[in-house]
Design a protein around this motif. Structure first.
Motif, PDB file in Angstrom:
ATOM      1  N   SER A 116       1.126  -1.309   0.062  1.00  0.00           N
ATOM      2  CA  SER A 116      -0.297   0.122   0.099  1.00  0.00           C
ATOM      3  C   SER A 116       0.721   1.252  -0.419  1.00  0.00           C
ATOM      4  CB  SER A 116      -0.871  -0.069   1.071  1.00  0.00           C
ATOM      5  OG  SER A 116      -0.056   0.486   2.381  1.00  0.00           O
ATOM      6  N   PHE A 117       2.130   1.183  -0.049  1.00  0.00           N
ATOM      7  CA  PHE A 117       2.973   2.620  -0.432  1.00  0.00           C
ATOM      8  C   PHE A 117       3.460   3.082  -1.514  1.00  0.00           C
ATOM      9  CE2 PHE A 117       3.653   0.134   3.917  1.00  0.00           C
ATOM     10  CZ  PHE A 117       4.169   0.689   4.724  1.00  0.00           C
ATOM     11  N   VAL A 118       3.336   4.267  -1.344  1.00  0.00           N
ATOM     12  CA  VAL A 118       3.708   5.118  -2.465  1.00  0.00           C
ATOM     13  C   VAL A 118       5.312   5.873  -2.115  1.00  0.00           C
ATOM     14  CG1 VAL A 118       1.184   5.425  -3.210  1.00  0.00           C
ATOM     15  CG2 VAL A 118       2.083   6.809  -1.836  1.00  0.00           C
ATOM     16  N   ALA A 119       5.825   6.312  -0.914  1.00  0.00           N
ATOM     17  CA  ALA A 119       6.682   6.763  -1.304  1.00  0.00           C
ATOM     18  C   ALA A 119       7.604   6.286   0.643  1.00  0.00           C
ATOM     19  CB  ALA A 119       6.715   8.445  -0.662  1.00  0.00           C
ATOM     20  N   ILE A 120       8.752   5.748   0.179  1.00  0.00           N
ATOM     21  CA  ILE A 120       9.452   6.224   1.522  1.00  0.00           C
ATOM     22  C   ILE A 120      10.497   7.012   1.865  1.00  0.00           C
ATOM     23  CG2 ILE A 120       8.921   3.538   1.729  1.00  0.00           C
ATOM     24  CD1 ILE A 120      11.813   3.557   0.074  1.00  0.00           C
ATOM     25  N   SER A 121      10.712   6.949   3.029  1.00  0.00           N
ATOM     26  CA  SER A 121      11.925   8.181   3.736  1.00  0.00           C
ATOM     27  C   SER A 121      13.038   7.090   4.978  1.00  0.00           C
ATOM     28  CB  SER A 121      11.054   9.096   4.340  1.00  0.00           C
ATOM     29  OG  SER A 121      12.391  10.129   5.099  1.00  0.00           O
ATOM     30  N   THR A 122      14.195   7.217   5.068  1.00  0.00           N
ATOM     31  CA  THR A 122      14.362   6.459   6.094  1.00  0.00           C
ATOM     32  C   THR A 122      15.646   7.622   6.566  1.00  0.00           C
ATOM     33  OG1 THR A 122      16.862   6.355   4.152  1.00  0.00           O
ATOM     34  CG2 THR A 122      14.943   4.453   4.509  1.00  0.00           C
ATOM     35  N   GLY A 123      15.602   7.863   7.653  1.00  0.00           N
ATOM     36  CA  GLY A 123      16.324   8.465   9.429  1.00  0.00           C
ATOM     37  C   GLY A 123      17.745   7.870   9.220  1.00  0.00           C
ATOM     38  N   TYR A 124      17.808   7.743  11.034  1.00  0.00           N
ATOM     39  CA  TYR A 124      19.256   7.840  11.583  1.00  0.00           C
ATOM     40  C   TYR A 124      18.904   6.125  11.760  1.00  0.00           C
ATOM     41  CZ  TYR A 124      23.214   6.420  14.379  1.00  0.00           C
ATOM     42  OH  TYR A 124      24.453   5.854  14.557  1.00  0.00           O
ATOM     43  N   ASP A 125      17.632   5.485  13.114  1.00  0.00           N
ATOM     44  CA  ASP A 125      17.569   4.554  13.076  1.00  0.00           C
ATOM     45  C   ASP A 125      15.789   4.124  12.793  1.00  0.00           C
ATOM     46  OD1 ASP A 125      16.747   5.796  14.837  1.00  0.00           O
ATOM     47  OD2 ASP A 125      18.484   5.371  16.640  1.00  0.00           O
ATOM     48  N   HIS A 126      15.157   5.110  12.037  1.00  0.00           N
ATOM     49  CA  HIS A 126      13.763   4.981  11.637  1.00  0.00           C
ATOM     50  C   HIS A 126      13.639   4.826  10.264  1.00  0.00           C
ATOM     51  CE1 HIS A 126      13.993   9.074  12.411  1.00  0.00           C
ATOM     52  NE2 HIS A 126      11.901   9.363  12.447  1.00  0.00           N
ATOM     53  N   ALA A 127      12.303   4.369   9.829  1.00  0.00           N
ATOM     54  CA  ALA A 127      12.326   4.500   8.124  1.00  0.00           C
ATOM     55  C   ALA A 127      10.509   4.829   8.243  1.00  0.00           C
ATOM     56  CB  ALA A 127      12.279   3.504   7.314  1.00  0.00           C
ATOM     57  N   CYS A 128      10.274   5.640   7.335  1.00  0.00           N
ATOM     58  CA  CYS A 128       8.901   6.057   7.294  1.00  0.00           C
ATOM     59  C   CYS A 128       8.179   5.807   5.612  1.00  0.00           C
ATOM     60  CB  CYS A 128       8.479   7.480   8.226  1.00  0.00           C
ATOM     61  SG  CYS A 128       8.680   7.899   8.903  1.00  0.00           S
ATOM     62  N   GLY A 129       6.530   5.245   6.062  1.00  0.00           N
ATOM     63  CA  GLY A 129       6.283   4.875   4.513  1.00  0.00           C
ATOM     64  C   GLY A 129       4.939   5.988   4.820  1.00  0.00           C
ATOM     65  N   ILE A 136       0.850   8.086   7.582  1.00  0.00           N
ATOM     66  CA  ILE A 136       1.700   7.790   7.760  1.00  0.00           C
ATOM     67  C   ILE A 136       1.942   6.528   8.756  1.00  0.00           C
ATOM     68  CG2 ILE A 136       4.304   8.366   8.679  1.00  0.00           C
ATOM     69  CD1 ILE A 136       3.772  11.471   7.682  1.00  0.00           C
ATOM     70  N   THR A 137       3.007   5.699   8.325  1.00  0.00           N
ATOM     71  CA  THR A 137       3.876   4.871   9.098  1.00  0.00           C
ATOM     72  C   THR A 137       5.072   4.191   9.180  1.00  0.00           C
ATOM     73  OG1 THR A 137       2.234   2.890   8.188  1.00  0.00           O
ATOM     74  CG2 THR A 137       3.259   1.608   8.819  1.00  0.00           C
ATOM     75  N   CYS A 138       5.654   4.628  10.199  1.00  0.00           N
ATOM     76  CA  CYS A 138       7.326   5.088  10.658  1.00  0.00           C
ATOM     77  C   CYS A 138       7.421   3.427  12.008  1.00  0.00           C
ATOM     78  CB  CYS A 138       7.339   5.571  11.551  1.00  0.00           C
ATOM     79  SG  CYS A 138       7.175   7.165  10.814  1.00  0.00           S
ATOM     80  N   TRP A 139       8.416   2.601  11.435  1.00  0.00           N
ATOM     81  CA  TRP A 139       9.365   1.785  12.062  1.00  0.00           C
ATOM     82  C   TRP A 139      10.963   1.955  12.576  1.00  0.00           C
ATOM     83  CZ3 TRP A 139       8.288   2.193   6.995  1.00  0.00           C
ATOM     84  CH2 TRP A 139       9.274   1.976   6.375  1.00  0.00           C
ATOM     85  N   GLY A 140      10.969   0.875  13.526  1.00  0.00           N
ATOM     86  CA  GLY A 140      12.677   1.157  14.052  1.00  0.00           C
ATOM     87  C   GLY A 140      12.594   1.780  15.456  1.00  0.00           C
ATOM     88  N   SER A 141      13.648   2.545  15.322  1.00  0.00           N
ATOM     89  CA  SER A 141      13.688   3.212  16.786  1.00  0.00           C
ATOM     90  C   SER A 141      12.613   4.089  17.368  1.00  0.00           C
ATOM     91  CB  SER A 141      14.776   3.959  16.949  1.00  0.00           C
ATOM     92  OG  SER A 141      14.594   4.691  18.447  1.00  0.00           O
ATOM     93  N   ASP A 142      11.874   4.095  18.230  1.00  0.00           N
ATOM     94  CA  ASP A 142      11.628   5.137  18.845  1.00  0.00           C
ATOM     95  C   ASP A 142      11.243   5.935  20.317  1.00  0.00           C
ATOM     96  OD1 ASP A 142       8.567   6.956  18.115  1.00  0.00           O
ATOM     97  OD2 ASP A 142       7.324   5.998  19.733  1.00  0.00           O
ATOM     98  N   ALA A 143      12.906   5.811  20.543  1.00  0.00           N
ATOM     99  CA  ALA A 143      13.371   6.202  21.519  1.00  0.00           C
ATOM    100  C   ALA A 143      12.517   7.769  21.849  1.00  0.00           C
ATOM    101  CB  ALA A 143      14.545   6.226  21.372  1.00  0.00           C
ATOM    102  N   TYR A 144      12.679   8.626  20.771  1.00  0.00           N
ATOM    103  CA  TYR A 144      11.818   9.668  21.206  1.00  0.00           C
ATOM    104  C   TYR A 144      11.263  10.193  20.967  1.00  0.00           C
ATOM    105  CZ  TYR A 144      17.256  10.162  21.999  1.00  0.00           C
ATOM    106  OH  TYR A 144      18.341  10.316  22.614  1.00  0.00           O
TER     107      TYR A 144
END
Length: 266
Positions: A116-129, A136-144
């Motif tokens: 179901s995704f149309v775009a993605i973005s990657t951060g240091y230790d989390h990513a979002c689609g 929006i759905t994000c995965w990975g670290s949620d420490a902050y």
């Protein structure tokens, strides 16, 4: 297009060639500026010390540092987008699914399933689609709180170091996560069309071509140009670059590794 890495930048020229400039002379410390020349390209994303590009045949090439399997990219065609982070990358397939590779300890290379995704973005230790329903759905670290579930509908999302920013369907900006440097203090107003979250700062382009930046300015990385002739912006750790409507690249911020010195032809 133009993309920021840790200490290098990459872009795609008008004739579909890759061009990178880097820390150190020649091809950078890890070969992150040693671009492949076996294809024509339409998009590039720069990670920590590596980069990945999307070829016109919709295949992927990655180059640069490989100590964390950053170059173990999927083969074949059928990819719509690629996004590189510090030690990993993710790609969006034409069918809407996401595939990630590299080294991760917090689940950033384990994207949600589905098509179901149309775009993605990657951060240091989390990513979002961004999904087809504009959620929006994000995965990975949620420490902050950078991967916290968001409500509403969006047209763009960008995962930064420990924060995330997105553009709502009404053209306003929303940010969440770490706010130590006020990088999650979204600017007022509407009319935003493109956004990029960096280490501790963020920049966005408005529909009139103006750039707005906020967050950490220790190295002048939010001292953006004042003209209104830009189409996209990319934010690194201590610097930023933007693409003008005449296809010229303008950079600002710290240039200790020549990040802000744009090579001839860019």
């Amino acid at each position: 297009s133009v993309a920021s890495g840790e200490d290098h930048w990459c872009g795609v020229t008008a004739d579909a060639e890759l061009l990178c400039w880097s820390a150190s002379a020649n091809n950078g410390v890890y070969g992150e500026a040693a671009v492949p020349s076996d294809a024509k390209y339409n998009f590039v994303s720069a990670g920590g010390n590596h980069a990945c590009a999307l070829a016109n045949d919709r295949s992927i090439r990655c180059y640069g540092r490989s100590d964390a399997d950053q170059l173990d990219y999927p083969l074949g065609t059928g990819f719509a987008e690629v996004a590189s982070a510090d030690r990993y990358s993710c790609a969006l397939r034409d069918a809407g699914s996401i595939e990630c590779w590299g080294t991760a300890t917090l689940g950033e290379t384990t994207p949600p399933s589905g098509n179901s995704f149309v775009a993605i973005s990657t951060g240091y230790d989390h990513a979002c689609g961004l999904s087809v329903d504009q959620s929006i759905t994000c995965w990975g670290s949620d420490a902050y709180g950078q991967s916290a579930t968001q409500t509403g509908t969006y047209i763009a999302v960008s995962a930064g170091n420990r924060h995330t920013c997105a553009i709502r369907t009404n053209g306003t900006v929303a940010c969440w996560g770490d706010n130590e440097f006020f990088q999650a203090d979204a600017p007022p107003g509407s009319g935003y069309v493109q956004i990029d979250a960096g280490k501790d700062s963020t920049c966005a382009v408005r529909s009139n071509g103006a750039i707005v930046c906020w967050g950490d300015n220790t190295n002048g990385q939010t001292n953006k140009p004042t003209t209104k002739n830009f189409t996209s912006v990319s934010v690194g750790e201590t610097h930023a670059c933007a693409l003008r409507n005449d296809d010229a690249i303008i950079c600002w911020g710290q240039g200790g590794f020549s990040q802000t010195i744009v090579p001839a032809g860019a």
